[in-house]
Design an enzyme around this catalytic site. Structure first.
Site, PDB file in Angstrom:
ATOM      1  N   CYS A 177       0.766  -1.069  -0.138  1.00 28.17           N
ATOM      2  CA  CYS A 177       0.026   0.084   0.190  1.00 28.17           C
ATOM      3  C   CYS A 177       0.791   1.360   0.108  1.00 28.17           C
ATOM      4  CB  CYS A 177      -0.920  -0.030   1.335  1.00 28.17           C
ATOM      5  SG  CYS A 177      -2.103  -1.388   1.048  1.00 28.17           S
ATOM      6  N   HIS A 317      -2.675   8.274   6.303  1.00 28.76           N
ATOM      7  CA  HIS A 317      -3.088   7.021   5.574  1.00 28.76           C
ATOM      8  C   HIS A 317      -4.633   6.928   5.858  1.00 28.76           C
ATOM      9  CE1 HIS A 317      -2.179   3.157   3.851  1.00 28.76           C
ATOM     10  NE2 HIS A 317      -2.920   2.593   4.612  1.00 28.76           N
ATOM     11  N   GLU A 328      -0.982   5.633  13.305  1.00 34.80           N
ATOM     12  CA  GLU A 328      -0.512   6.884  12.820  1.00 34.80           C
ATOM     13  C   GLU A 328      -0.781   8.126  13.596  1.00 34.80           C
ATOM     14  OE1 GLU A 328      -1.488   8.480   8.945  1.00 34.80           O
ATOM     15  OE2 GLU A 328      -3.531   7.121   9.114  1.00 34.80           O
ATOM     16  N   LYS A 349      -9.409   8.685   1.877  1.00 31.21           N
ATOM     17  CA  LYS A 349      -9.949   7.361   1.748  1.00 31.21           C
ATOM     18  C   LYS A 349     -11.443   7.127   2.208  1.00 31.21           C
ATOM     19  CE  LYS A 349      -5.310   4.804   2.104  1.00 31.21           C
ATOM     20  NZ  LYS A 349      -4.556   5.749   2.521  1.00 31.21           N
ATOM     21  N   HIS A 354      -9.712   2.835  -0.417  1.00 30.97           N
ATOM     22  CA  HIS A 354      -8.258   2.397  -0.383  1.00 30.97           C
ATOM     23  C   HIS A 354      -7.882   1.575  -1.493  1.00 30.97           C
ATOM     24  CE1 HIS A 354      -4.364   1.327   0.826  1.00 30.97           C
ATOM     25  NE2 HIS A 354      -4.572   0.765   1.805  1.00 30.97           N
ATOM     26  N   PHE A 413       1.080  -3.503   4.165  1.00 27.24           N
ATOM     27  CA  PHE A 413       1.228  -4.790   4.718  1.00 27.24           C
ATOM     28  C   PHE A 413       2.655  -5.152   4.466  1.00 27.24           C
ATOM     29  CE2 PHE A 413      -3.633  -6.429   4.336  1.00 27.24           C
ATOM     30  CZ  PHE A 413      -3.793  -5.771   5.124  1.00 27.24           C
TER      31      PHE A 413
END
Length: 430
Positions: A177, A317, A328, A349, A354, A413
């Site tokens: 990502c 994010h 975060e 997002k 996403h 990930f």
């Protein structure tokens, strides 16, 4: 023609063109209108029958390749993700006003980010050659002749390079990502080191397919809020319960600063700093303290020569998972100190989902537009703030304010953590 490097320590990288294929609208204008309106493009999946799956919502692109000017040959040859990239790259080239035909093609490079490559075409072809999964021994005679292009993700970068007449470095960056941010970071470094003067760079993804739904269902990463698709993605909200898949592409034209100034180019922003870290901890898990993301943020800010007090906006994010949003938030506090509480933060997002490897490039395009229009896009669907997420997340409505320096972060990930800083070229310290 002799190829050479023009390496100088003062080479700086700026964004001079933008192109986007996004949920809710194709093209930069439609994309920005969606974001500033705080309107969500998430809906029940229409690409296939989602009824067997736990999560049945996604942010899809209403994309007609014929209407977007692709030829029958391109439509046959290119996976959906590659089609997105070509359309976005065409817009970015036009927006930049750069006459690429007049440049040395060896001084133009290409990078694309993608996490899952040509998933759509690979799955469709497997269904065909296996007769709907009934045969272990597949009949390759039923496969399309361009199947090998779908198997090799680098084919997407080749298509963009062909469009731009670029004969310099070409690559696909695949780091989950964070692929979009990392592809732009790689492109900027190629310009800084003197290998090229221009990069056509960005990311693309078309992951909304049964195999992707099955994978994310297995780890319960996607939301089961199927009865209210429009409000399913709700980053930093107390009631959030998983991400919403998306798709799309953003391609940016990057140039060496003096190269852009000589031709009088419009400059959206400078890529002033970039850094990446890995937590070496867990394939999908995150440490609560956010120290690895904080380290990436600090390194990017140091490269940009900007202190926390110079930061005007953070594009988070903000995946809408319990773990990521808290992770975060902690990273912002560690890296920015008290200024984290005074800096607007938002997650787009909440509106476009996403899109895995593509999202970082889409977010950087949004950051460049935020600077261009002095407007911070909101976090949609944020009605009940999580007490553990106690920063200024710009809920529901866009905020008009001057933005001279912007931070965008990504988390992927595998433990990837990336951070990029954009700034107005005239605002950076020497």
């Amino acid at each position: 023609m002799t190829r050479h490097r023009e390496s100088r320590p003062d080479r700086r990288v700026v964004i001079t063109g933008l192109g986007a294929v996004a949920p809710g609208g194709i093209g930069i204008k439609a994309y920005w209108e969606l974001l500033t309106a705080g309107r969500s493009a998430t809906r029940t999946i229409t690409h296939y029958d989602p009824s067997p799956f736990r999560s049945r919502v996604a942010a899809e692109v209403d994309f007609d390749p014929v209407r977007e000017g692709l030829s029958p040959q391109e439509i046959r040859r290119l996976d959906r993700a590659a089609q997105f990239a070509v359309v976005a790259a065409r817009e970015a080239l036009a927006d930049s006003g750069l006459a690429v035909a007049a440049l040395d093609p060896g001084r133009i490079g290409t990078t694309l980010g993608s996490a899952v490559g040509c998933t759509t075409s690979l799955e469709q072809e497997y269904v065909v050659v296996s007769d709907g999964g009934r045969h272990w021994e597949v009949d390759h005679g039923y496969a399309v002749r361009d199947l090998y292009r779908h198997f090799v993700p680098s084919s997407m970068a080749v298509e963009v390079a062909r469009l731009a007449g670029a004969e310099g470095p070409a690559a696909v960056v695949s780091t989950g990502c964070t692929s979009g941010l990392d592809a732009l970071g790689h492109a900027a470094e190629l310009i800084r080191e003197g290998s090229v003067d221009v990069m056509v760079a960005g990311a693309t993804e078309a992951p909304i397919s049964p195999i992707t739904s099955a994978c994310f269902d297995a780890i319960h990463a996607t939301t089961p809020r199927n009865d209210d698709p429009e409000h399913a993605s709700r980053p930093f909200d107390r009631t959030r319960n998983g991400l919403v898949l998306g798709e799309g592409s953003a391609v940016l034209m990057l140039e060496e600063l003096e190269h852009a100034q000589r031709r009088g180019a419009r400059i959206y922003a400078e890529i002033a700093g970039f850094a990446s870290r890995c937590n070496a901890y867990h394939m999908t898990g995150l440490k609560a303290d956010g120290v690895e993301m904080a380290a990436a943020i600090t390194a990017a800010m140091d490269e940009a020569r900007l202190g926390p007090d110079r930061l005007d906006y953070i594009n988070a994010h903000g995946s809408s998972t319990k773990m990521n949003d808290r992770h975060e938030t902690a990273a912002f506090k560690v890296s920015l100190g008290e200024h984290a509480y005074r800096t607007p933060v938002s997650s787009i997002k909440s509106m476009i989902g996403h899109s895995l490897g593509a999202i970082g490039a889409l977010e950087i395009a949004a950051c460049a537009l935020a600077m261009e229009h002095s407007t911070v896009p909101p976090t949609a669907n944020l009605h009940e703030p999580d007490p553990d997420c106690d920063l200024d997340y710009v809920p529901l409505q866009a905020r008009v304010q001057r933005t001279d320096a912007v931070l965008s972060v990504g988390s992927g990930f595998g433990g990837f953590q990336s951070a990029m800083v954009l700034a107005r070229p005239d605002r950076r310290m020497p």
